[in-house]
Write a protein that holds these residues in place. Structure first.
Motif, short mmCIF file in Angstrom:
data_model
loop_
_atom_site.label_atom_id
_atom_site.label_comp_id
_atom_site.label_asym_id
_atom_site.label_seq_id
_atom_site.Cartn_x
_atom_site.Cartn_y
_atom_site.Cartn_z
N ASP A 269 -12.95 3.99 -10.10
CA ASP A 269 -12.48 2.99 -11.07
C ASP A 269 -12.70 1.55 -10.61
OD1 ASP A 269 -11.73 5.16 -12.49
OD2 ASP A 269 -9.56 4.87 -12.26
N GLY A 270 -13.26 1.37 -9.44
CA GLY A 270 -13.52 0.01 -8.98
C GLY A 270 -12.34 -0.63 -8.27
N THR A 271 -11.25 0.10 -8.12
CA THR A 271 -10.07 -0.47 -7.45
C THR A 271 -10.37 -0.73 -5.98
OG1 THR A 271 -8.90 1.12 -8.82
CG2 THR A 271 -7.58 -0.22 -7.36
N ARG B 81 4.13 10.63 -9.26
CA ARG B 81 3.75 10.94 -10.65
C ARG B 81 2.65 12.00 -10.72
NH1 ARG B 81 4.37 4.55 -11.98
NH2 ARG B 81 6.62 4.63 -11.65
N VAL C 132 -10.42 8.32 -7.03
CA VAL C 132 -10.13 7.56 -8.25
C VAL C 132 -10.25 6.05 -7.96
CG1 VAL C 132 -8.24 6.90 -9.81
CG2 VAL C 132 -8.70 9.30 -9.37
N GLU C 133 -9.78 5.64 -6.80
CA GLU C 133 -9.88 4.22 -6.43
C GLU C 133 -11.35 3.78 -6.34
OE1 GLU C 133 -7.54 4.44 -2.86
OE2 GLU C 133 -5.90 3.31 -3.76
N ALA D 133 -13.25 -1.42 -4.70
CA ALA D 133 -14.11 -2.61 -4.62
C ALA D 133 -13.29 -3.88 -4.83
CB ALA D 133 -15.22 -2.51 -5.66
N ARG D 134 -12.33 -3.80 -5.74
CA ARG D 134 -11.49 -4.97 -5.99
C ARG D 134 -10.68 -5.32 -4.74
NH1 ARG D 134 -8.45 -5.65 -11.55
NH2 ARG D 134 -8.82 -7.86 -11.61
N LEU D 135 -10.16 -4.27 -4.08
CA LEU D 135 -9.39 -4.50 -2.85
C LEU D 135 -10.28 -5.10 -1.77
CD1 LEU D 135 -7.19 -1.28 -2.82
CD2 LEU D 135 -6.42 -3.63 -3.20
N LEU E 275 -6.64 10.44 -4.96
CA LEU E 275 -6.39 9.04 -5.26
C LEU E 275 -7.50 8.15 -4.69
CD1 LEU E 275 -4.55 7.06 -6.63
CD2 LEU E 275 -3.19 6.88 -4.55
N LEU F 191 4.40 5.78 -5.38
CA LEU F 191 4.51 5.82 -6.83
C LEU F 191 3.46 6.76 -7.42
CD1 LEU F 191 5.10 2.01 -7.53
CD2 LEU F 191 6.73 3.86 -7.93
N ALA F 192 2.23 6.64 -6.89
CA ALA F 192 1.14 7.49 -7.41
C ALA F 192 1.44 8.96 -7.15
CB ALA F 192 -0.18 7.08 -6.78
N LEU G 169 0.83 -1.21 0.00
CA LEU G 169 0.00 0.00 0.00
C LEU G 169 0.87 1.26 0.00
CD1 LEU G 169 -2.71 -1.13 2.59
CD2 LEU G 169 -3.12 -0.63 0.18
N LYS H 214 2.57 1.79 -3.37
CA LYS H 214 1.60 2.30 -4.36
C LYS H 214 1.36 3.81 -4.17
CE LYS H 214 -2.57 2.06 -3.26
NZ LYS H 214 -3.51 2.90 -2.52
#
Lengths: 359, 309
Positions: A188-190, A18, A184-185, A192-194, A181, A14-15, A8, A11
């Motif tokens: 974008d469904g990130t 950028r 965006v998570e 939910a995926r987590l 972020l 990195l995010a 975590l 990530k």
């Protein structure tokens, strides 16, 4: 657990690395404010332009006579112990201790904030001796001055107000990258995926605390460096360094926790990036305007000063000033730090509760 | 009872008038690919989200090998993989960074993580783009990254929620071939799609759901088997009125105005007779379907053809 947190944190790093705009808000904006405001307000912070608060213990009439020409009377503390406490915290500049049944001949003690300029102290002493007392100068020679805490020759300057102030402002702006972020998570469904990967929501929040805590500490180092080098290089005064770096780190850490928790709550509350920008950005600007970041509290009228003390940024500024201006001890930063940590805990709990409520 | 057994599942979104799932019961066995079909709003994604643990609060039971699914997942957290409809990854990270992140949050150690990132990216043929940022990829490559992330832990239960939406024909064919390759005797693969030909091509069993209920479920061959002996024809010219009237009376003729006709034959011998009659009337049969129903037609018939959005 450590593997998950490492993933975590990596990530987030990195995010953020950028996110050029996010980095500019976190580092360039406060640095620019520090330089511009320190230089622009350098005259405004000279002693002539300042008003020093004082109180008189034991003679209310004396307080009325002493007020004026840069000195403002404020309600007297309950007793000498409270007076010393207020001075240590920087809540007041001077306290005059008048003995009971004073007849104009006995000793009068003045307790002074170490951040107070020597010339200003002298002016107050003269005022106390002569004009304000309205007594025979020959009889009133016994005025002793005690400086509370370690006396410091330098007075608080524009740079000493502006470096911690805009640093705090910049630290609270982690609200933008944190919430951006996060949204965006969610979008974008990130997220939910987590959740499907059984990563606990509280762990996701902790995953955001680590990197932004480091970012806030980096901001502290860089903004202090700007006050030390950049501002004097451009013609302003240099920042004086504190004697206790550990206390400075503690204040920065507590401020960081409050700023990050605020960011997490905004991230959970806001549905869109626009909402997060408005809630986070406007919230920060209001807290800064109120908390003595944009307008120093010592130039505010008493009522506004009382309102200003409600702003978390004012608590943080109290902590930084205790270390940077008054060379205070652990007990001097205890209250602002406790307030900031308590706020962080409440905001963090609110973020978790809101997220659970939304399912 | 299937390996994944859903019993009387009911779920209502907060504030919604109707339940998204209404007493849904379904058995999904191991081995092969299980197709889950339904129109928009039928409850497919809700069902997938409940199985994946994204949604909570359903009544009924979800069992994996007879044990409550939640308990089974607590024992083996990495046993379930989800490939959602959305591109659920970080566009600012590279493909490799995304794969490492999603493997890392599932607790894979360094060596195992490196091994699985290599395997999943090879399986989805992502190696040439591993160092590219995910947000810069084409639609097909994004789908493949989304797919690869779901495979990182070699899950025993793999849920694929419309994994081919918005990709070109080549990427779709590749993804379908890869999904088919995932079917293993010890694995449950659930696949949802709007594309009937995809389901018909790769699924061994299907369930059609609508309004939160199962309308039909079973092995694909059985579902498509046409016990009603219907004949679907596409002819080169419209049927003459007399012949159409005769077929209407005898074979319950249905036509849709696009030279497509559907007849219910009484006996196999009627097939030859009907074809000869059409040919004699100057209507050349261009396509013929008999003995097996078309999945799309079956789907449309079961779900009433009405628009859902």
């Amino acid at each position: 657990m450590l593997r998950i947190l490492t993933a975590l944190w990596t990530k987030e790093w990195l995010a953020l690395s950028r996110d050029v705009h996010g980095l500019a808000v976190l580092f360039l904006m406060p640095a620019a404010f520090i330089v511009i405001m320190s230089l622009a307000l350098s005259d405004a912070f000279k002693e002539g332009a300042r008003v020093t608060d004082f109180a008189v213990l034991g003679s209310p009439k004396l307080g009325e006579r002493l007020a004026g020409e840069g000195f403002r009377a404020v309600p007297a503390p309950a007793d000498e112990r409270h007076a010393r406490e207020q001075l240590r915290r920087g809540g007041i500049g001077l306290v005059v201790l008048v003995p009971a049944q004073y007849d104009g001949t006995g000793p009068v003690t003045v307790l002074a904030d170490p951040a107070l300029d020597a010339l200003q102290l002298l002016a107050f002493r003269e005022r106390l001796l002569g004009a304000a007392l309205g007594i025979d100068l020959k009889r009133a020679t016994n005025v002793s001055v005690e400086v509370i805490g370690s006396p410091r020759p330098a007075r608080p300057s524009s740079v000493q107000q502006n470096v911690p102030a805009w640093l705090i402002f910049g630290m609270f702006f982690v609200v933008l990258p944190i919430s951006a972020l996060f949204i965006v998570e969610r979008r974008d469904g990130t997220a939910a995926r987590l959740r499907s990967q059984q990563v606990a929501f509280s762990l996701l929040l902790v995953g955001k605390i680590g990197p932004f805590f480091v970012i806030n500490l980096l901001q502290t180092i860089l903004m202090l460096a700007a006050g030390l080098t950049l501002v004097p290089w451009l013609g302003g005064e240099a920042l004086s360094l504190p004697a206790r770096w550990d206390l400075l780190a503690a204040v920065a850490a507590c401020t960081s926790l409050a700023a990050i928790a605020w960011g997490l709550l905004v991230a959970v509350c806001a549905r869109t990036l626009e909402q997060a920008t408005v809630i986070g950005g406007v919230g920060n600007i209001l807290a800064a305007a109120l908390g003595g970041i944009m307008v120093p509290r010592f130039v505010m009228p008493a009522t506004m000063q009382a309102v200003a003390s409600l702003s978390p940024m004012a608590w943080a500024l109290d902590g930084f000033h205790a270390v940077l201006l008054r060379q205070g001890s652990g007990s001097d930063i205890a209250l602002p730090c406790a307030k900031l940590v308590a706020l962080a805990a409440v905001l963090f709990a609110a973020a978790v509760w809101l997220q659970r409520r939304r399912g | 009872m299937g390996a994944l057994s859903l019993r009387d599942l009911t779920f209502r979104y907060p504030g919604a008038n109707d339940a998204a799932l209404q007493g849904l019961t379904l058995d999904i066995p191991r081995g092969g690919v299980f197709g889950l079909l339904g129109p928009n709003g039928a409850g497919k994604t809700t069902l997938i989200s409940l199985i994946a643990g994204q949604l909570r609060g359903a009544s009924g039971d979800m069992l994996l090998d007879g044990a409550p699914l939640a308990e089974a997942r607590r024992r083996a957290p990495r046993s379930l993989g989800l490939v959602p409809q959305e591109h659920a990854f970080y566009p600012m990270l590279t493909c490799r960074e995304n794969l490492r992140f999603f493997g890392g949050v599932q607790g894979l150690g360094a060596a195992r993580l490196a091994e699985r990132v290599a395997a999943a990216s090879a399986f989805a043929r992502l190696e040439p783009v591993l160092e590219r940022r995910a947000g810069e990829l084409s639609g097909g490559l994004k789908r493949r990254l989304n797919f690869a992330i779901g495979l990182l832990t070699e899950p025993q239960v793999l849920l694929l929620d419309e994994p081919t939406v918005g990709v070109d024909a080549q990427s779709r064919a590749f993804l379908l071939e890869r999904i088919r390759a995932l079917a293993a005797p010890d694995r449950i693969v659930v696949y949802t799609s709007h594309y009937m030909e995809e389901v018909q091509a790769i699924c061994d069993r299907v369930a059609i759901i609508d309004h939160g209920r199962v309308l039909l479920a079973g092995p694909l061959a059985e579902v498509l088997q046409d016990s009603a002996r219907s004949l679907a024809l596409r002819l080169s010219a419209p049927l003459p009125a007399a012949l159409a009237a005769q077929w209407r009376a005898r074979f319950d003729l249905r036509e849709d105005g696009t030279l497509r006709y559907e007849l219910r034959l009484g006996a196999p011998a009627d097939l030859v007779q009907a074809l000869q009659a059409a040919q004699a009337a100057g209507c050349e049969p261009l396509s013929i379907a008999y003995g097996e129903r078309d999945l799309e037609q079956l789907f449309m018939r079961l779900t009433d053809r009405s628009l859902r959005d």
